[in-house]
Design an enzyme around this catalytic site. Structure first.
Site, PDB file in Angstrom:
ATOM      1  N   ASP A  48      60.948 -48.084  -2.806  1.00  0.00           N
ATOM      2  CA  ASP A  48      60.785 -48.752  -3.935  1.00  0.00           C
ATOM      3  C   ASP A  48      60.806 -47.837  -5.069  1.00  0.00           C
ATOM      4  O   ASP A  48      60.567 -46.585  -5.157  1.00  0.00           O
ATOM      5  CB  ASP A  48      59.291 -49.312  -4.315  1.00  0.00           C
ATOM      6  CG  ASP A  48      59.582 -50.924  -3.927  1.00  0.00           C
ATOM      7  OD1 ASP A  48      60.521 -51.329  -4.264  1.00  0.00           O
ATOM      8  OD2 ASP A  48      58.664 -51.636  -3.267  1.00  0.00           O
TER       9      ASP A  48
ATOM     10  N   GLU B  30      62.981 -53.997  -8.208  1.00  0.00           N
ATOM     11  CA  GLU B  30      62.605 -55.368  -8.647  1.00  0.00           C
ATOM     12  C   GLU B  30      63.482 -56.014  -9.838  1.00  0.00           C
ATOM     13  O   GLU B  30      63.739 -55.149 -10.810  1.00  0.00           O
ATOM     14  CB  GLU B  30      61.191 -55.505  -8.995  1.00  0.00           C
ATOM     15  CG  GLU B  30      60.136 -55.051  -7.739  1.00  0.00           C
ATOM     16  CD  GLU B  30      58.828 -55.342  -7.942  1.00  0.00           C
ATOM     17  OE1 GLU B  30      58.307 -55.963  -8.992  1.00  0.00           O
ATOM     18  OE2 GLU B  30      58.027 -55.086  -6.970  1.00  0.00           O
TER      19      GLU B  30
ATOM     20  N   LYS C  63      65.105 -49.716  -3.581  1.00  0.00           N
ATOM     21  CA  LYS C  63      64.660 -51.024  -3.892  1.00  0.00           C
ATOM     22  C   LYS C  63      64.404 -51.260  -5.324  1.00  0.00           C
ATOM     23  O   LYS C  63      63.495 -50.463  -5.680  1.00  0.00           O
ATOM     24  CB  LYS C  63      63.690 -51.721  -3.050  1.00  0.00           C
ATOM     25  CG  LYS C  63      63.427 -53.156  -3.212  1.00  0.00           C
ATOM     26  CD  LYS C  63      62.721 -53.879  -1.990  1.00  0.00           C
ATOM     27  CE  LYS C  63      61.403 -53.660  -1.948  1.00  0.00           C
ATOM     28  NZ  LYS C  63      60.571 -54.163  -3.240  1.00  0.00           N
TER      29      LYS C  63
ATOM     30  N   GLU D  90      60.632 -63.043  -2.459  1.00  0.00           N
ATOM     31  CA  GLU D  90      59.250 -62.882  -2.214  1.00  0.00           C
ATOM     32  C   GLU D  90      58.543 -64.299  -2.949  1.00  0.00           C
ATOM     33  O   GLU D  90      58.701 -64.495  -4.231  1.00  0.00           O
ATOM     34  CB  GLU D  90      58.636 -61.713  -2.850  1.00  0.00           C
ATOM     35  CG  GLU D  90      57.048 -61.773  -2.864  1.00  0.00           C
ATOM     36  CD  GLU D  90      56.388 -60.402  -3.124  1.00  0.00           C
ATOM     37  OE1 GLU D  90      57.282 -59.524  -3.187  1.00  0.00           O
ATOM     38  OE2 GLU D  90      55.143 -60.412  -3.070  1.00  0.00           O
TER      39      GLU D  90
ATOM     40  N   ASP E 269      56.132 -50.191  -2.871  1.00  0.00           N
ATOM     41  CA  ASP E 269      55.153 -49.524  -4.094  1.00  0.00           C
ATOM     42  C   ASP E 269      53.871 -50.591  -3.809  1.00  0.00           C
ATOM     43  O   ASP E 269      52.756 -50.132  -4.565  1.00  0.00           O
ATOM     44  CB  ASP E 269      55.665 -49.853  -5.374  1.00  0.00           C
ATOM     45  CG  ASP E 269      56.010 -51.349  -5.739  1.00  0.00           C
ATOM     46  OD1 ASP E 269      56.095 -52.192  -4.871  1.00  0.00           O
ATOM     47  OD2 ASP E 269      56.343 -51.378  -6.981  1.00  0.00           O
ATOM     48  N   SER E 270      53.540 -51.422  -2.748  1.00  0.00           N
ATOM     49  CA  SER E 270      52.258 -52.059  -2.301  1.00  0.00           C
ATOM     50  C   SER E 270      51.567 -50.995  -1.863  1.00  0.00           C
ATOM     51  O   SER E 270      50.281 -51.324  -1.696  1.00  0.00           O
ATOM     52  CB  SER E 270      52.632 -53.169  -1.392  1.00  0.00           C
ATOM     53  OG  SER E 270      53.273 -52.736  -0.022  1.00  0.00           O
TER      54      SER E 270
END
Ligand code: KIV
Length: 311
Positions: free
Chosen positions: A111, A143, A141, A211, A72-73
């Site tokens: 994401d 978070e 993915k 991260e 999602d970056s």
């Protein structure tokens, strides 16, 4: 400048012959979760790069990257949003579909965007199914690794969708974390991060992104787990590494984070190319009549002139 031109001419020719490109890859089977585990077991580091659209995805395809992460970056990089929390699930899906069309070799992981999984287990499961069904990814993915998220992760895995975890700096929670900072600097934080990894492993995730945590903490976590860790800003002792494509290739005219190694400078190359194009347009040296132009038969043109002489 000639070499710049030939690079572009060559690659654009290849992109336009999509069928040749596709057929040359049909014999390379797509990486599976099992392949990722084999890499882990053999001790070979796992390569992960993000991609955001068809073009960036094709670069990863050609480079044969193990995992193509639609992170999602892309919110900050490709879309110019302030942070990843602005990205909607529909926008994410649009990009996932584009990436999927450009890559048939890597394991595709998408994401789960902020707001698409936190409200309920049902919401999260529906999001994961959408990403697999419409985006054709092989895994998602999520978070975070605290206790609240575990039932959600277990449910998604139970419907047959592999999940990758993500702990340490979790950008979707940057407001709560007080910014984008190194995590795990004190004992409590370090223990919490390890505990989250153990929770995630127990829930059944196939790998965990670590991260922005200190090298030694990442190493200790990696040694305690029996699933791969994928580091970003977590030092060299993880089972694999991930970087964001715009960082690796220098696509943005931006600050480069400490943990990034830039392997190309696409931005400067692009500016130079466009400046030269513009100079050629202004000086009329592009396009060249013979190289880039199309001819009309002499007699056709004569007739055309005759027919239109009074217009
Ligand atoms: O969104 C992303 O690109 C990521 C990587 C930094 C792991 O989550």
């Amino acid at each position: 400048m000639n070499s710049f031109r030939s690079v572009f001419t060559k690659s654009s020719r290849k992109f336009s012959t999509a069928s040749i490109l596709r057929s040359s890859y049909t014999h390379v089977p797509r990486k599976t979760i099992e392949d990722i585990h084999q890499l882990y077991k053999s001790g070979e580091p796992i390569s992960v790069v993000t991609s955001h659209d068809f073009l960036t995805s094709q670069i990863l395809e050609r480079a044969k990257v193990d995992i193509n992460l639609i992170g999602d970056s892309l919110a900050n990089t490709t879309l110019g949003y302030e942070d990843t929390n602005q990205l909607s699930l529909d926008e994410m899906l649009y990009h996932v579909k584009s990436v999927q069309r450009g890559n048939s070799h890597s394991l595709l992981v998408a994401d789960m965007p902020f707001g698409s999984f936190e409200c309920s287990i049902e919401q999260a499961t529906q999001t994961a199914i959408k990403l697999v069904q419409q985006g054709k990814v092989q895994a998602v993915k999520i978070e975070g690794g605290d206790k609240d998220i575990l039932p959600t992760i277990k449910k998604i895995i139970s419907v047959g969708i592999p999940v990758m975890g993500h702990v340490g700096l979790t950008p979707q929670k940057h407001n709560a974390l007080g910014g984008y900072k190194l995590q795990g600097r004190n004992v409590d934080e370090a223990v919490r991060i390890l505990q989250e990894c153990l929770n995630l492993q127990e829930a059944g995730v196939f790998a965990i992104v670590l991260e922005c945590i200190p090298n030694k903490l990442a190493q200790a976590i990696t040694e305690k787990l029996s699933i791969p860790t994928i580091g970003i800003g977590a030092g060299p002792y993880t089972s694999g590494q991930v970087l964001v494509i715009s960082d690796v290739l220098g696509m943005k005219d931006d600050h480069v984070p400490k943990f990034v190694q830039q392997y190309a400078n696409f931005f400067n190359l692009g500016v130079e190319g466009i400046q030269q194009y513009q100079a050629d347009v202004k000086s009329r040296s592009f396009p060249n009549a013979d190289t880039h132009g199309f001819k009309i038969k002499k007699e056709v043109f004569e007739q055309f002139k005759e027919k239109t002489k009074d217009i």
